[in-house]
Design a protein around this motif. Structure first.
Motif: not given
Ligand code: GLY
Length: 462
Positions: A17-19, A23, A124, A153, A155-156, A159
């Motif tokens: 899910k994370v690009n 992390i 992230h 992040s 995005e994180l 997700a």
């Protein structure tokens, strides 16, 4: 701890899910109460628990998306630690138990992160809620604490929210255990609720029950015969016949899954007719909300239906008046139910609130209202199978709010202030269950705590 495959699978899903990037999930450290070494009960970060499972201080979990590697940084105990704490498993063993092959001592973490940063890897991390973790993260990266926010992040976060919002079967088993402890707490409160008993005697026992199950409270116990104060943590009143005692309390299991229930009961074990009238309105709102909750239905609509039930009931008693839909649309109901119908629950009692309430409970389609009476709703989006939510309508007579609105002549077309004033001193009623959204509806987690007037009175007098 769950079996290691659970954590391996969760990290695998997160990676999809994370690009790209690194992390970094910081675990929590001990927090001192009044001097170092005299600490509050340790509480691990919930996202760390979700992906790395280890429930001890001083750890950092890392997922390197670009090189498909996972790490746990933390220190083995030394002889001095063993003398005070007894033998502990090594970091290698602990990491192995959650399926992580690479474990390194904490003093190697800073170089590791600085190298990643220097190589241009995106880092992230998650929103910070403890000051010491802001300082730790800043020190690790060699940055000023004001710069740490730049590494949080979205995005994180999104997700993780997507994953944690849907509970798997292992989590549901834990939530059922938390519900069973909650049941024991509330039935105990019902049996103890007698005139002459102090609120603190009951709240102390409830907190103790969570400890006997090797868990803890999922939030500080709310228990008061002044239930009109939504989160009343003062427990110094002696219970008086004729009053209502509101208890909002839940447990965390050993693995930190939560329960959160509210019951409101008559001191001495018998509701008055006036109490029953309001109680049954709140109970109807709770039952209607549960019946309406199913995949695809926005929880904001369920909230709206619940407050309409309250307004209709208050209209029937002459406390409110006029058109129910118009009263709710205007926000007149907020005098009696100023809070939201419920919130997500899981590893946090307000699940993932630290990641951002609106990111958890709202989306592009359904935005949070700013209208008092709706703005307090923490989760408004369409519910999905696997969501766990609280269903907690209430009705309160808050003297200060009544006085203010009456002085402002607010919503006079919907509120009969003469009648409302007869209820000053009544207190407040909230009835809260925890629900799991299923494929075609929802179900209550655990055995339902006695809730009808009859069930409550029987339990109190048994
Ligand atoms: N039951 C307490 C809370 O939701 O904050």
């Amino acid at each position: 701890m769950f079996k290691k495959d659970v954590y391996i699978e969760r990290r695998k899903k997160l990676k999809q899910k994370v690009n790209g990037g690194l992390i970094v999930i910081l675990g929590n450290d001990e927090a001192a109460m009044n001097y170092p070494g005299n600490d509050y009960l340790f509480r691990q970060d919930s996202s760390f628990l979700y992906y790395f499972g280890l429930d001890m201080p001083g750890l950092t979990g890392i997922i390197d998306l670009d090189n498909d590697k996972e790490y746990i940084f933390g220190d083995d105990v030394d002889l001095e630690d063993i003398i005070w704490m007894g033998p502990q498993p090594s970091m290698k063993e602990l990491s192995y138990n959650v399926g992580v092959k690479n474990s390194f001592p904490t003093n190697e973490l800073s170089d590791f992160l600085k190298k990643a940063k220097a190589s241009g890897q995106k880092i992230h991390t998650l929103p910070f809620y403890r000051g010491d973790n802001i300082i730790r993260f800043a020190d690790l990266l060699g940055i000023n604490h004001k710069e740490t926010e730049a590494y949080v992040s979205k995005e994180l976060i999104l997700a993780i929210i997507e994953m944690r919002n849907i509970k798997d079967k292992y989590e549901i088993e834990e939530l059922e255990k938390a519900a069973a402890i909650g049941y024991e707490m509330h039935v105990t409160a019902m049996k103890m609720c007698k005139p002459g008993v102090y609120e603190r005697e009951i709240s102390g026992v409830l907190e103790g029950i969570t400890r006997t199950h090797d868990g803890m409270i999922s939030f500080p116990v709310i228990l008061s015969q002044h239930g009109e104060t939504l989160h009343n943590h003062y427990h110094g009143n002696m219970l008086e016949e004729g009053k209502l005692m509101l208890t909002d309390a839940g447990a965390e299991t050993t693995m930190h899954y939560a329960s959160d229930f509210t019951r409101t009961i008559p001191v001495g074990g018998k509701f008055t007719e006036r109490q029953k009238d309001i109680y049954n309105i709140v109970l109807a709102a709770n039952n209607n909300a549960r019946e309406m909750t199913k995949p695809g239905v926005p929880y904001i609509d369920v909230h709206t239906e619940a407050v309409k039930t309250i307004v209709q009931g208050l209209n029937d008693l002459g406390i409110m008046q006029g058109n129910v839909d118009e009263a709710v649309q205007a926000g007149a109901h907020a005098m009696f139910m100023p809070h939201g119908l419920g919130h997500p629950m899981g590893l946090d009692v307000h699940d993932m609130e630290g990641l951002g309430e609106n990111l958890v409970g709202y989306d592009e389609e359904i935005k949070r209202s700013t209208l008092f009476g709706f703005s307090g709703l923490r989760f408004g989006k369409r519910v999905q199978e696997g969501n766990v939510l609280t269903n907690e309508p209430g009705c309160y007579f808050i003297p200060e709010l009544i006085e203010k609105w009456q002085n402002e002549k607010k919503f006079e077309q919907f509120i009969n202030y003469d009648k409302v004033n007869e209820y000053i001193g009544f207190g407040g009623i909230r009835l809260e269950d925890d629900i799991l959204v299923t494929s075609d509806g929802c179900r209550i987690l655990g055995k339902r705590i006695p809730i009808t007037v009859d069930e409550v009175e029987k339990t109190m007098n048994s």
